[in-house]
Design an enzyme around this catalytic site. Structure first.
Site, mmCIF file in Angstrom:
data_model
loop_
_atom_site.group_PDB
_atom_site.id
_atom_site.type_symbol
_atom_site.label_atom_id
_atom_site.label_comp_id
_atom_site.label_asym_id
_atom_site.label_seq_id
_atom_site.Cartn_x
_atom_site.Cartn_y
_atom_site.Cartn_z
ATOM 1 N N HIS A 1 0.943 -1.133 -0.080
ATOM 2 C CA HIS A 1 -0.041 -0.135 0.061
ATOM 3 C C HIS A 1 0.844 1.234 -0.148
ATOM 4 C CE1 HIS A 1 -3.312 -2.466 0.864
ATOM 5 N NE2 HIS A 1 -2.997 -2.953 2.028
HETATM 6 O O1 RIB Z 1 -5.185 0.528 3.961
HETATM 7 C C1 RIB Z 1 -3.877 0.516 4.024
HETATM 8 C C2 RIB Z 1 -3.461 1.614 4.883
HETATM 9 O O2 RIB Z 1 -3.701 1.748 6.162
HETATM 10 C C3 RIB Z 1 -1.659 1.772 4.847
HETATM 11 O O3 RIB Z 1 -1.352 3.034 5.052
HETATM 12 C C4 RIB Z 1 -1.530 0.951 6.133
HETATM 13 O O4 RIB Z 1 -0.330 1.342 6.533
HETATM 14 C C5 RIB Z 1 -2.537 1.453 6.928
HETATM 15 O O5 RIB Z 1 -2.322 2.598 7.467
#
Ligand code: RIB
Ligand code: CA
Length: 311
Positions: free
Chosen positions: A236
């Site tokens: 992500h």
């Molecule tokens: O949904 C993924 C996000 O949420 C990423 O930034 C992970 O670190 C959490 O913060």
């Protein structure tokens, strides 16, 4: 060629940790601002400094918002552990935070060639925009990991960073500044599995850094495997970094993005308008749809396991 100049707004967090390592390799990280999200602001700030220590980095770390604008904090301890990094043993921070004024830092650090990469809830960015509506005009742009044109992770309709502080996301997206949104539709194209990690060509000698990286992957893959049945982790936050450092590996399309604040089942949803309309004014917000996942994973493995020459 000069490296991109970044400020990273983050809630470390397992994937945040990888994003910070990659950002320090491919970019000039001017500063880090921390925000509550995956974990408390105290843990997020402590983790940001500990990760910098692991990298031998003196990047300033400015503590930011401890709570969302309106919602009650809902930390992701079930995924990132109670300390934000799954309890991975790391030395205590070598230094204290540079300041507890992340918002003031983000306001003062503006520069036309500085990108802000927000990989946690958008609380700090919302505070900045509330104080200075011209902020977007004075930075190169904002790269956000958050949202999704369809679906969610923390609920069926909402992605964690948006869900944690929907009011902040509403302030940020309704400002319609130059924004790249790396949502779940994009980041889920870049999954790293246990199997792949076992097959990675590891040129790097064993070190505290590679031991942390191994444990970081192991913790998050274990927890996500227990939660979803799939022992793999989506990159992500690294996508939001690569969207700036390697734009040629992505396709972003202009989209109007609105944030649902009141829905019983949809609070925190990013409503992405994908309808074709003649004469529509193109949004300054662009949503990521395509990524060269193999190229991105190759870059990640090269940097984390030492196959890459200094970039
Ligand atoms: O949904 C993924 C996000 O949420 C990423 O930034 C992970 O670190 C959490 O913060
Ligand atoms: Ca994050």
């Amino acid at each position: 060629m000069n490296k991109p100049r970044l400020i990273i707004d983050t809630d470390p967090g397992h994937d945040d940790a990888i994003a910070l390592i990659l950002a320090h390799h491919f970019a000039d990280v001017l500063g880090i601002t921390t925000v509550a999200g995956n974990t408390s602001i105290e843990n997020a700030t402590r983790n940001a400094i500990r990760i910098c220590d692991l990298l031998g980095s003196e990047t300033p770390v400015h503590r930011g918002a401890a709570a969302p604008l309106a919602a009650e904090p809902a930390f992701a301890s079930e995924v990132h552990g109670t300390d934000g990094l799954g309890g991975i043993p790391l030395p205590e921070p070598s230094r204290s935070e540079t300041s507890d004024r992340a918002v003031e830092y983000l306001l003062e650090a503006v520069d036309p060639d500085v990108w802000v990469v927000a990989v946690g809830p958008l609380t700090n960015i919302a505070h900045v925009l509330t104080q200075d509506k011209s902020w977007f005009e004075r930075i190169a742009g904002l790269s956000v990991m958050g949202g999704a044109p369809h679906g969610g992770n923390v609920t069926a309709t909402a992605e964690f960073n948006i869900y944690f502080d929907p009011e902040a996301a509403d302030v940020v997206f309704s400002a319609n500044g130059k924004t790249l949104m790396s949502g779940l539709n994009l980041t889920h194209q870049v999954q790293i599995s246990e199997t792949e990690l076992k097959e990675v060509d590891r040129a790097a000698p064993d070190s505290a850094r590679t031991q942390f990286i191994d444990q970081n992957f192991a913790r998050i893959i274990e927890r996500l495997g227990d939660l979803t049945g799939s022992p793999e982790v989506a990159m992500h936050d690294p996508c939001a970094v690569f969207a700036v450092t390697h734009p040629e590996l992505f396709e972003f399309l202009p989209r109007d993005v609105m944030i649902e604040l009141n829905g019983t089942l949809t609070r925190g949803m990013t409503v992405v308008d994908e309808r074709k309309r003649v004469g529509r004014k193109p949004s300054k917000v662009a949503v990521g749809y395509e990524v060269n996942a193999e190229a991105v994973k190759g870059l990640i493995f090269d940097v984390l396991y030492g196959n890459s020459q200094a970039s």
